[in-house]
Motif scaffolding. Structure first.
Motif, short mmCIF file in Angstrom:
data_model
loop_
_atom_site.label_atom_id
_atom_site.label_comp_id
_atom_site.label_asym_id
_atom_site.label_seq_id
_atom_site.Cartn_x
_atom_site.Cartn_y
_atom_site.Cartn_z
N LEU A 10 0.88 -1.18 0.00
CA LEU A 10 0.00 0.00 0.00
C LEU A 10 0.91 1.22 0.00
O LEU A 10 1.74 1.39 0.90
CB LEU A 10 -0.90 -0.02 1.24
CG LEU A 10 -1.82 1.18 1.43
CD1 LEU A 10 -2.77 1.34 0.24
CD2 LEU A 10 -2.65 1.04 2.71
N VAL A 32 -0.21 -5.20 5.62
CA VAL A 32 0.12 -4.54 4.35
C VAL A 32 1.56 -4.03 4.47
O VAL A 32 2.01 -3.71 5.56
CB VAL A 32 -0.81 -3.33 4.05
CG1 VAL A 32 -2.14 -3.77 3.50
CG2 VAL A 32 -0.97 -2.43 5.25
N PRO A 71 -2.22 -0.04 -5.13
CA PRO A 71 -3.17 0.73 -4.32
C PRO A 71 -2.45 1.86 -3.58
O PRO A 71 -1.31 1.68 -3.13
CB PRO A 71 -3.75 -0.29 -3.33
CG PRO A 71 -2.96 -1.52 -3.47
CD PRO A 71 -2.15 -1.45 -4.73
N LEU A 73 -2.84 5.29 -0.77
CA LEU A 73 -3.60 6.00 0.26
C LEU A 73 -3.06 7.43 0.33
O LEU A 73 -1.88 7.64 0.62
CB LEU A 73 -3.40 5.33 1.63
CG LEU A 73 -4.04 6.00 2.84
CD1 LEU A 73 -5.57 6.00 2.72
CD2 LEU A 73 -3.63 5.29 4.13
N LEU A 129 -8.40 6.26 -0.45
CA LEU A 129 -7.71 5.01 -0.75
C LEU A 129 -8.16 4.58 -2.14
O LEU A 129 -9.35 4.32 -2.35
CB LEU A 129 -8.10 3.95 0.28
CG LEU A 129 -7.55 2.55 0.08
CD1 LEU A 129 -6.04 2.54 0.19
CD2 LEU A 129 -8.13 1.61 1.12
N LEU A 204 -9.68 -4.31 -1.65
CA LEU A 204 -8.45 -4.19 -2.46
C LEU A 204 -8.24 -5.47 -3.29
O LEU A 204 -7.89 -5.41 -4.47
CB LEU A 204 -7.23 -3.96 -1.56
CG LEU A 204 -7.07 -2.58 -0.95
CD1 LEU A 204 -5.88 -2.55 0.01
CD2 LEU A 204 -6.89 -1.51 -2.03
#
Ligand code: ITT
Length: 223
Positions: A10, A32, A71, A73, A129, A204
């Motif tokens: 992430l 993660v 992904p 954030l 996110l 996700l």
């Protein structure tokens, strides 16, 4: 105790080390692997031309997720002073101009508030996110306080030394990292995200499978 893990990556879509450290600390127990933009060398950055924290958070998260294929954030945050009609707001990072340092911004804020009796202010944080396809989840939180006449404390970053959290009689810069995360705008937004982290991880994983399918279908039709 943090759980050692090498789960899905992430990316925290920021180069701001203060922000990144707070997010990493809040999410340390989750499966993660957290990276931030400082781990990727030269990465293109989006133009933050949205007019709300939410728009800018989404721009940063979706752009980073697309560029890195991972992904991401993002956190868009800032300080809103009541006597300044919400300034510096979304311009908090560059309040004193392009390339402004934290101390330039703090000096400008003190000047703008000099002689004003209304010292009420709030920090706002929007987390977005996003996955490479653009789909995103959003979390938002605020923290109310007062702007002092002069700086107090050495911890934290940004406007922390000027922001008094009245319930504790301390500025954010006088708190430990843990104390700040317990009450801050970022800590509260992260707490919301954490309460549904199992769901977030499933989300996700589903988005990743959708992208794999889309890529597979594209490869088949274009071979
Ligand atoms: P990224 O866009 O790369 O994430 P940035 O610092 O430019 O980094 P923002 O555009 O969201 O991020 O601006 C946030 C600014 O608001 C930040 O630079 C600080 O000046 C201020 N700020 C936000 N959260 C803060 C906090 O917890 N303590 C002190 N100042 C904060």
């Amino acid at each position: 105790m943090s759980i050692p893990c090498a789960g899905p990556i992430l990316v925290i879509a920021t180069k701001n080390r203060g922000k990144s450290a707070e997010i990493k600390s809040a999410l340390k127990d989750f499966p993660v692997l957290l990276k931030d933009l400082n781990d990727f060398g030269q990465v293109a950055e989006p133009v933050e031309d949205g007019v709300t924290f939410e728009e800018n958070a989404y721009k940063k998260a979706s752009f980073t997720a697309r560029v890195l294929g991972l992904p991401a954030l993002a956190d868009d945050s800032g300080l809103e002073a009541q006597a300044l009609a919400g300034a510096p707001g979304i311009h908090s990072a560059r309040y004193a101009g392009p390339g402004a340092t934290d101390s330039d911004n703090n000096a400008k804020l003190l000047k703008a508030l000099s002689g004003k009796t209304n010292r009420k202010a709030r920090f706002c944080c929007v987390l977005s996110l996003a996955v490479p396809s653009g789909a995103a989840l959003t979390y938002e939180a605020f923290c109310e306080g007062l702007i002092l006449d002069s700086a107090r404390g050495d911890n934290g970053f940004g406007y922390d030394p000027l922001f008094l959290y009245p319930a504790m009689g301390k500025t954010f810069a006088e708190m430990s990292a843990e104390q700040k995360l317990n009450v801050s705008h970022r800590g509260l937004a992260l707490r919301e995200l954490k309460t549904e982290f199992e769901k977030v991880l499933r989300w996700l994983e589903l988005r990743r499978k959708e992208e794999d399918l889309r890529r597979g279908a594209h490869d088949m039709c274009c071979e």
